[in-house]
Design an enzyme around this catalytic site. Structure first.
Site, PDB file in Angstrom:
ATOM      1  N   GLU A 129       3.495   9.512 -80.128  1.00 44.58           N
ATOM      2  CA  GLU A 129       2.962   9.642 -81.479  1.00 44.58           C
ATOM      3  C   GLU A 129       4.084  10.137 -82.396  1.00 44.58           C
ATOM      4  O   GLU A 129       4.789  11.078 -82.026  1.00 44.58           O
ATOM      5  CB  GLU A 129       1.801  10.627 -81.534  1.00 44.58           C
ATOM      6  CG  GLU A 129       1.153  10.633 -82.912  1.00 44.58           C
ATOM      7  CD  GLU A 129      -0.065  11.563 -83.004  1.00 44.58           C
ATOM      8  OE1 GLU A 129      -0.445  12.193 -81.993  1.00 44.58           O
ATOM      9  OE2 GLU A 129      -0.617  11.645 -84.099  1.00 44.58           O
ATOM     10  N   GLY A 269       3.918  21.291 -80.450  1.00 47.72           N
ATOM     11  CA  GLY A 269       3.182  22.109 -79.497  1.00 47.72           C
ATOM     12  C   GLY A 269       2.721  21.344 -78.269  1.00 47.72           C
ATOM     13  O   GLY A 269       2.952  21.754 -77.141  1.00 47.72           O
ATOM     14  N   ALA A 270       2.069  20.215 -78.497  1.00 46.38           N
ATOM     15  CA  ALA A 270       1.495  19.478 -77.378  1.00 46.38           C
ATOM     16  C   ALA A 270       1.035  18.110 -77.857  1.00 46.38           C
ATOM     17  O   ALA A 270       1.007  17.860 -79.064  1.00 46.38           O
ATOM     18  CB  ALA A 270       0.297  20.240 -76.810  1.00 46.38           C
ATOM     19  N   MET A 271       0.664  17.250 -76.889  1.00 42.76           N
ATOM     20  CA  MET A 271       0.268  15.896 -77.254  1.00 42.76           C
ATOM     21  C   MET A 271      -0.901  15.431 -76.390  1.00 42.76           C
ATOM     22  O   MET A 271      -0.888  15.592 -75.172  1.00 42.76           O
ATOM     23  CB  MET A 271       1.479  14.969 -77.084  1.00 42.76           C
ATOM     24  CG  MET A 271       1.192  13.513 -77.340  1.00 42.76           C
ATOM     25  SD  MET A 271       0.718  13.213 -79.081  1.00 42.76           S
ATOM     26  CE  MET A 271      -0.381  11.817 -78.874  1.00 42.76           C
ATOM     27  N   GLU A 272      -1.876  14.822 -77.059  1.00 42.08           N
ATOM     28  CA  GLU A 272      -3.167  14.518 -76.444  1.00 42.08           C
ATOM     29  C   GLU A 272      -3.235  13.193 -75.696  1.00 42.08           C
ATOM     30  O   GLU A 272      -4.320  12.606 -75.590  1.00 42.08           O
ATOM     31  CB  GLU A 272      -4.233  14.521 -77.548  1.00 42.08           C
ATOM     32  CG  GLU A 272      -4.166  13.345 -78.557  1.00 42.08           C
ATOM     33  CD  GLU A 272      -3.415  13.652 -79.842  1.00 42.08           C
ATOM     34  OE1 GLU A 272      -2.563  14.553 -79.842  1.00 42.08           O
ATOM     35  OE2 GLU A 272      -3.678  12.962 -80.851  1.00 42.08           O
ATOM     36  N   HIS A 305      -7.552  22.183 -78.510  1.00 42.56           N
ATOM     37  CA  HIS A 305      -7.261  21.151 -79.512  1.00 42.56           C
ATOM     38  C   HIS A 305      -6.948  19.808 -78.836  1.00 42.56           C
ATOM     39  O   HIS A 305      -7.550  18.785 -79.164  1.00 42.56           O
ATOM     40  CB  HIS A 305      -6.085  21.622 -80.376  1.00 42.56           C
ATOM     41  CG  HIS A 305      -5.673  20.655 -81.430  1.00 42.56           C
ATOM     42  ND1 HIS A 305      -6.077  20.774 -82.734  1.00 42.56           N
ATOM     43  CD2 HIS A 305      -4.892  19.545 -81.380  1.00 42.56           C
ATOM     44  CE1 HIS A 305      -5.560  19.784 -83.440  1.00 42.56           C
ATOM     45  NE2 HIS A 305      -4.836  19.023 -82.636  1.00 42.56           N
ATOM     46  N   GLU A 306      -6.029  19.832 -77.887  1.00 44.66           N
ATOM     47  CA  GLU A 306      -5.640  18.564 -77.244  1.00 44.66           C
ATOM     48  C   GLU A 306      -6.811  17.994 -76.456  1.00 44.66           C
ATOM     49  O   GLU A 306      -7.034  16.789 -76.454  1.00 44.66           O
ATOM     50  CB  GLU A 306      -4.415  18.759 -76.341  1.00 44.66           C
ATOM     51  CG  GLU A 306      -3.202  19.408 -76.992  1.00 44.66           C
ATOM     52  CD  GLU A 306      -2.785  18.782 -78.320  1.00 44.66           C
ATOM     53  OE1 GLU A 306      -3.043  17.583 -78.529  1.00 44.66           O
ATOM     54  OE2 GLU A 306      -2.215  19.501 -79.170  1.00 44.66           O
ATOM     55  N   HIS A 309      -9.279  16.269 -78.708  1.00 44.74           N
ATOM     56  CA  HIS A 309      -8.820  14.957 -79.185  1.00 44.74           C
ATOM     57  C   HIS A 309      -9.366  13.819 -78.322  1.00 44.74           C
ATOM     58  O   HIS A 309      -9.388  12.673 -78.773  1.00 44.74           O
ATOM     59  CB  HIS A 309      -7.292  14.886 -79.152  1.00 44.74           C
ATOM     60  CG  HIS A 309      -6.613  15.294 -80.439  1.00 44.74           C
ATOM     61  ND1 HIS A 309      -7.051  14.876 -81.675  1.00 44.74           N
ATOM     62  CD2 HIS A 309      -5.495  16.050 -80.662  1.00 44.74           C
ATOM     63  CE1 HIS A 309      -6.229  15.364 -82.605  1.00 44.74           C
ATOM     64  NE2 HIS A 309      -5.289  16.087 -82.021  1.00 44.74           N
TER      65      HIS A 309
HETATM   66  N1  B3K Z   1      -1.046  14.665 -82.168  1.00 43.16           N
HETATM   67  C1  B3K Z   1       0.062  15.492 -81.801  1.00 43.16           C
HETATM   68  C2  B3K Z   1       1.125  15.577 -82.837  1.00 43.16           C
HETATM   69  C3  B3K Z   1       2.125  14.498 -82.764  1.00 43.16           C
HETATM   70  C4  B3K Z   1       3.267  14.752 -83.711  1.00 43.16           C
HETATM   71  C5  B3K Z   1       4.147  13.600 -83.791  1.00 43.16           C
HETATM   72  N2  B3K Z   1       5.320  13.832 -84.603  1.00 43.16           N
HETATM   73  C6  B3K Z   1      -0.373  16.879 -81.455  1.00 43.16           C
HETATM   74  C7  B3K Z   1      -1.660  17.301 -82.019  1.00 43.16           C
HETATM   75  O1  B3K Z   1      -1.862  17.414 -83.200  1.00 43.16           O
HETATM   76  O2  B3K Z   1      -2.563  17.493 -81.258  1.00 43.16           O
HETATM   77 ZN    ZN Z   2      -3.952  17.275 -83.025  1.00 41.19          ZN
END
Ligand code: B3K
Ligand code: ZN
Length: 881
Positions: A129, A269-272, A305-306, A309
């Site tokens: 992302e 922070g993290a990615m879903e 949060h993740e 998502h």
């Molecule tokens: N969706 C990702 C963020 C991605 C950032 C890309 N540059 C994390 C989050 O908001 O959960």
């Molecule tokens: Zn998010």
């Protein structure tokens, strides 16, 4: 990018894709220096856009990939038959259904952008992302193209025993030469930005969760082996999140396995990613002795949060990146409600609002201001902002408050049911809320399209003869780039009225003591009948809308609200206003070279808080915390950095002197040894204790330093150890500087093997003005724990200095600005996303005095003279426009 300047992309130009991709079959052959990716894609013409004529297929790509092979329907194309540019691959097409096979060759070890496939330490991982997938293979890398993915990974078995991707592992085996492979299949259609792959020498903790319909889900958290003892809190948070989403939203997890992987090098922070969340190790690993309470709470929130998502983002995704807040605003709202349910609701609200008002309001007032749904961008990575996330969450919260809890659930049920498996827009979300509740939110939609923080000016009058009280509300919104005129917003304004005796009066239809006024006009009156006496209004209760509110409260009014307002948030806010007004008065005194003296009303208010044994400790801790320099800066037309710093320090010192006894007695009462638990009540006790210690170390007496040193030496958890260290470092008057250095070095020796702890060690010594000199920052950049490639280290050192140590960063020599600019120029070649983000402090140049304006602008121009990434180009050019 000086010659060909990157152009903007507009929401109004959105068109559906020419082709859909039904199946995506990937095969990764992970080899050091040369990774081959074979992508077999099944395409289908989008009949809604074209019926007879077949447009060429234009795939997104990136110049860092090498193209090794292209086939269409089994026939290899020669270079004359396709067109390859640095950003696209165009193929001729002759049928409405066809299959491509493309082989790309990558060098993950040289990929320092941390987008696409890259190496972090000894492992391979991905971040796709928003537009990272196009760095892995040529593809329709846009969120409205949703496809079924299978992923085959082959790698050296000894170096990479763990091979992970989205979905379920359906096959595995070994090949010759010590290599092995696994095939993963994801049964849910997804856009490419949710793709993930991990290969490494990892260990995992495992647990299970039984869903409400009785399915068992395997939960795994993967880390390098030395961190295996730090996964329990994240696992607990994950299970709580899964239960909460079932109970509050009726949403159940949909795969048989859910995996989290901790990596050290990560841009955010993290990615879903579907079924395989990848986390910055700092947002998942925690143990009592290595992580502070704040980290424990951040982990709980980010894991949630993740996880959330999976529905708000993955099952229902965004049509295009302009709709980013559709998933982010909604998911931040969901995680913040989760945290409120797990901890203290009022305290969570205070923390969120504090963050919003000091940082998002500043964004709204700066050159990068944009609506929650932007209408154009040059680089989407620049729009993962506080506006899209935090203000986006406030919009969802306002809808929640307008339709009520049950109405909101009906709306979210309808949204998920209507759009499951689709890529949709913010309108679709709002329409589901409208349809489920029979309400009209058309004026409300302006929150998505108009940038800037609305201002509410409130005046009141009382007619004693007719016992009538009137609130007169005027709304306005400052201009923002590209938006001169604004239409009135639909603003839910929570209010209460207090009698002179401190009673919260009935104001609602059913005698409620809080009511929500719906402000829709530029100027509007609200009349309250049968008011026996003139009441004092409690306005914007619970911070019911993301606005600035002006009402002319006297200090006595604020003290009165601090004592009597039934709304916890507003009790805190009155306290903040009192402190803000007091500090800003002192700023004016400093500017006029008047002698300084602290308003005794503030001292007495603080004394009352310290001595109230029945009060909620978390609330007292929040109330005793002075407004930040960032927030104070936001209150000034021309920011006077030095005067703000001096005034705030003066207040801290005076409060400490006048209240040293109650501070000491509260501190001693709370300094009792007990086993560490990251739970609300214990967290509040530690926080309050450490706030007292902070004031006490302002006193600069040997006894107080001993108090802090003893806490440092005896601490059995990182919260207390770090707080003590921070008190000594930041409270360090000249006489104590040596002590501070000694503690910093002891701390370093104790924790040098722990990367996340060392991040805190770096930032604690540069984010306060007393020790945090630019020389120290530069020296630390040479220290072995610092790593210029690692985003956490950059944020902890350079970021902390430039964003938090305002006095030193804004030193009138201009050296802080030059230092940041040098690093932006260097960093842009390595990691454009981080470079653009770190640029933020310089973008605020217009807010300062003439001399600083010249210096900051000069540095921005110096950056602009370089060949820049799209990321930095966009921020610099908009800042100078
Ligand atoms: N969706 C990702 C963020 C991605 C950032 C890309 N540059 C994390 C989050 O908001 O959960
Ligand atoms: Zn998010």
């Amino acid at each position: 990018m000086k010659d060909a300047q990157p152009g903007a992309i507009y929401l109004k130009d959105y068109q559906e894709p020419d082709y859909w991709i039904d199946k995506t079959d990937l095969s990764f052959d992970l080899v050091e220096n040369e990774t081959r990716v074979t992508a077999r894609l099944q395409f289908r013409l989008n009949q809604d856009r074209h019926n007879s004529q077949l447009p060429p297929l234009v795939l997104h790509g990136n110049a860092d990939m090498k193209l090794d092979l292209v086939k269409v329907d089994g026939v290899e194309l020669t270079p004359e038959q396709y067109t390859l540019t640095s950003e696209t691959l165009t193929l001729p097409i002759s049928s409405d259904r066809f299959e491509t096979e493309i082989v790309s060759v990558l060098a993950p070890q040289d990929n320092t952008s941390m987008e696409g496939l890259y190496k972090s330490g000894g492992m391979y991982c991905t971040q796709c992302e928003a537009e990272g997938f196009r760095r892995i293979t040529w593809y329709l890398d846009r969120p409205d193209v949703m496809s079924l993915f299978t992923t085959r990974i082959t790698a050296d078995k000894a170096k990479y025993p763990v091979l992970l991707s989205n979905g379920n592992c359906i096959e595995q085996g070994e090949t010759e030469d010590g290599r092995h492979w696994k095939v993963w299949e994801d049964p849910f259609k997804k856009p490419a930005y949710l793709f993930a792959l991990v290969a490494g020498n990892l260990v995992s903790v495992e647990d299970t969760f039984t869903t409400q319909s009785g399915r068992d889900v395997t939960l795994q958290i993967f880390t390098e082996s030395h961190n295996i003892t730090k996964c329990d809190h994240a696992m607990r948070s994950l299970k709580q999140s899964m239960r909460w989403d079932e109970e509050v939203y009726g949403r159940e997890y949909d795969l048989d396995i859910f995996m989290i992987v901790a990596v050290d090098d990560f841009n955010m922070g993290a990615m879903e990613n579907k079924g395989l969340n990848i986390f910055n190790s700092s947002c998942v690993l925690a143990r009592a002795d290595t992580a502070t309470d704040a980290t424990f709470q951040r982990i709980e929130a980010i894991v949630a949060h993740e996880y959330f998502h999976n529905w708000s983002g993955n099952r229902v995704t965004c049509r295009d990146w302009f709709q980013l807040s559709l998933k982010e605003g909604f998911t931040v709202f969901r995680d913040s409600e989760f945290s409120a349910d797990m901890n203290s609701r009022t305290v969570k609200r205070i923390e969120d609002v504090n963050h919003l008002r000091s940082a998002q309001f500043a964004e709204d007032a700066g050159p990068m201001a944009h609506p929650v749904r932007p209408s154009s961008f040059i680089e989407i990575s620049n729009f993962y902002t506080l506006t899209v996330y935090e203000k986006g969450a406030e919009i969802v919260r306002m809808i929640h408050n307008l339709v009520g809890k049950d109405g909101f659930r009906k709306g979210s049920d309808l949204y998920f049911e209507r759009h499951d498996g689709q890529a949709v827009t913010c309108e679709d979300f709002v329409r589901a809320m409208e349809d489920a509740n029979g309400v009209d939110l058309s004026q409300f939609m302006r929150w998505y399209t108009q940038a800037g923080t609305p201002v509410l000016d409130v005046a009141d009058s009382y007619d004693a003869d007719n016992k009538r009280y009137v609130l007169e509300i005027t709304q306005s919104c400052p201009t923002t780039p590209g938006q001169e005129e604004k239409e009135p917003f639909h603003i839910p304004l929570g209010i209460g009225l207090l009698s002179p005796a401190g009673v919260n009066l009935p104001v609602g239809d059913k005698g409620e003591t809080t009511t929500v006024l719906e402000v829709r006009e530029a100027s509007q009156q609200f009349v309250f009948e049968n008011m026996a006496e003139r009441p004092l209004p409690s306005l914007l209760r619970g911070f019911s809308a993301p606005v600035r509110l002006n009402y002319d409260y006297s200090r006595e009014d604020l003290l009165f609200l601090m004592r009597h307002d039934e709304d916890g948030f507003n009790r805190w806010d009155s306290c903040q206003r009192l402190a803000t007004d007091t500090i800003l008065d002192l700023v004016r005194d400093i500017q006029a070279a008047n002698p300084l003296s602290l308003d005794s009303r503030l001292i007495e208010a603080w004394r009352e808080l310290l001595e109230d044994e029945t009060a909620d400790k978390a609330m007292v801790a929040e109330m005793l915390s002075l407004p930040s320099e960032q927030w104070l800066s936001e209150q000034m037309a021309v920011i006077d950095v030095y005067a703000i710093h001096e005034a705030r320090e003066f207040v801290r010192g005076e409060l400490a002197k006048s209240l040293s006894e109650p501070l000491q007695s509260l501190y001693r009462g709370l300094a009792v040894e007990k086993p560490y638990k990251p739970e609300a009540e214990d967290i509040a006790e530690r926080q309050l204790k450490n706030i007292c210690l902070g004031y006490l170390t302002e006193l600069d007496t040997p006894a107080m330093l001993v108090l802090a040193e003893t806490q440092f030496n005896n601490a059995t958890n990182m919260t207390d150890q770090m707080a003590a260290l921070s008190c000594v470092v930041n409270g360090a008057h000249q006489s104590a500087l040596e002590k501070a250095d000694a503690l910093l070095s002891a701390f370093h020796d104790q924790w040098k093997g722990d990367a996340n702890v060392m991040d805190m060690w770096l930032s604690v010594q540069v984010s306060g003005a007393r020790m945090g000199s630019l020389e120290r920052v530069k020296k630390l950049m040479e220290h072995p724990v610092f790593d210029y490639r690692n985003p956490n280290k950059l944020r902890s050192l350079i970021g902390a200095f430039c964003m938090r140590n305002l006095k030193r960063f804004h030193d009138l020599s201009g050296e802080g600005y030059a230092f940041l600019a040098d690093n932006i120029i260097r960093l842009d070649k390595q990691n454009p996303q981080i470079a653009a983000r770190m640029l933020t402090p310089l973008t605020r140049w217009r807010r300062y005095d003439e001399q600083r304006v010249g210096l900051m602008k000069g540095e921005l121009e110096r950056i602009q003279a370089n060949e820049l990434s799209k990321d930095v180009f966009e921020v610099v050019s908009k800042s100078l426009a």
